[in-house]
Design an enzyme around this catalytic site. Structure first.
Site, PDB file in Angstrom:
ATOM      1  CD  GLU A  76       5.708  -6.593  -9.676  1.00  0.00           C
ATOM      2  OE1 GLU A  76       5.954  -7.392 -10.579  1.00  0.00           O
ATOM      3  OE2 GLU A  76       4.556  -6.237  -9.358  1.00  0.00           O
ATOM      4  CG  HIS A 165       2.474 -10.533 -12.037  1.00  0.00           C
ATOM      5  ND1 HIS A 165       3.742 -10.121 -12.342  1.00  0.00           N
ATOM      6  CD2 HIS A 165       1.984  -9.602 -11.189  1.00  0.00           C
ATOM      7  CE1 HIS A 165       4.013  -9.007 -11.703  1.00  0.00           C
ATOM      8  NE2 HIS A 165       2.958  -8.671 -10.996  1.00  0.00           N
TER       9      HIS A 165
HETATM   10 ZN   LIG Z   1       2.792  -6.835 -10.078  1.00  0.00          ZN
END
Ligand SMILES: [Zn+2]
Length: 244
Positions: A76, A165
């Site tokens: 990410e 998330h």
């Molecule tokens: Zn994350």
């Protein structure tokens, strides 16, 4: 110590603080913009924040490509580069899966600042839903397209949630980003408790506008500086315990 070495040190300290304050567990990360080249940023390799050392810090271009480094990066990392590309004022980004905020990302109840210390969150804490544009995904921001879409949802704000998330906050310094990440979770926990008692009286927009500069423009020993010193000590770092 050079600017870049100093920032790497602060990045390691910030990682340890975020772990110690339970904002990050095995997941989550913090970045800082490169002090000389604004088109680059610094972020650890893929390792739990509690374990980060200066040697783990990698230099990235804003598109998420590493600069002469083939160690495994965070999937990410695109969160950081796309936000810094969209927001020249952003110097540091914290992404976490801290648990207190999760309920507000999966219900229609927004997070709203309710405590003086949380005024830094700003007027609006939006929720970004990966499914709105990208359909079914693993919910992680794993491309520049997803990062740019998230950055657009954050807009000029300080914090945004990711549905199912986690959350991401930005700051004009590492210290401000850490503060905002910690107090986003504090606000979420208090808001969930207060909503069980009755109608919640939130900070007004005017109050938020007065609180933000007081924290950000504080003298040494006040505002973000004071909380940083406190969290450094709580994390077992400081003058008597050199940065790893
Ligand atoms: Zn994350």
């Amino acid at each position: 110590m050079s600017d870049i070495e100093s920032l790497k040190n602060d990045l390691v300290i910030a990682s340890r603080i975020l772990a110690n304050e339970e904002i990050c567990d095995a997941f989550g990360h913090i970045s800082v913009r490169h002090p000389v080249d604004p088109d680059r940023f610094l972020l650890a390799r893929a390792v739990a924040p509690e374990l980060v050392t200066s040697d783990d810090i990698i230099e990235f271009n804003l598109d998420g490509t590493a600069v002469c480094d083939d160690r495994k990066p965070f999937l990410e990392r695109f969160i950081h580069g796309t936000l810094m590309a969209a927001r020249p004022d952003v110097q540091s980004v914290v992404h976490s899966h801290s648990r207190g905020v999760i309920p507000f990302g999966i219900t229609d109840t927004p997070i709203r600042p309710l405590l003086h210390s949380c005024g830094v969150l700003g007027h609006d804490v939006p929720v970004w839903d990966a499914g709105d544009v990208f359909g079914d995904t693993n919910l992680l921001i794993s491309s520049n397209d997803m990062g740019a879409d998230f950055a657009a949802r954050l807009g000029n704000g300080r914090a945004a949630l990711m549905r199912g998330h986690g959350s991401t906050v930005v700051g004009r310094s590492i210290q401000e980003a850490v503060y905002t990440a910690v107090y986003l979770d504090v606000n979420a926990q208090l808001q969930a408790e207060a909503m069980q008692l009755g109608k919640v009286k939130y900070l007004t927009d005017g109050e938020i506008d007065l609180i933000q500069p007081r924290l950000g423009d504080a003298k040494p020993g006040e505002g973000y500086d004071r909380t940083w010193q406190y969290w450094v000590r709580r994390a077992g770092l400081g003058p008597d315990a050199p940065v790893p």
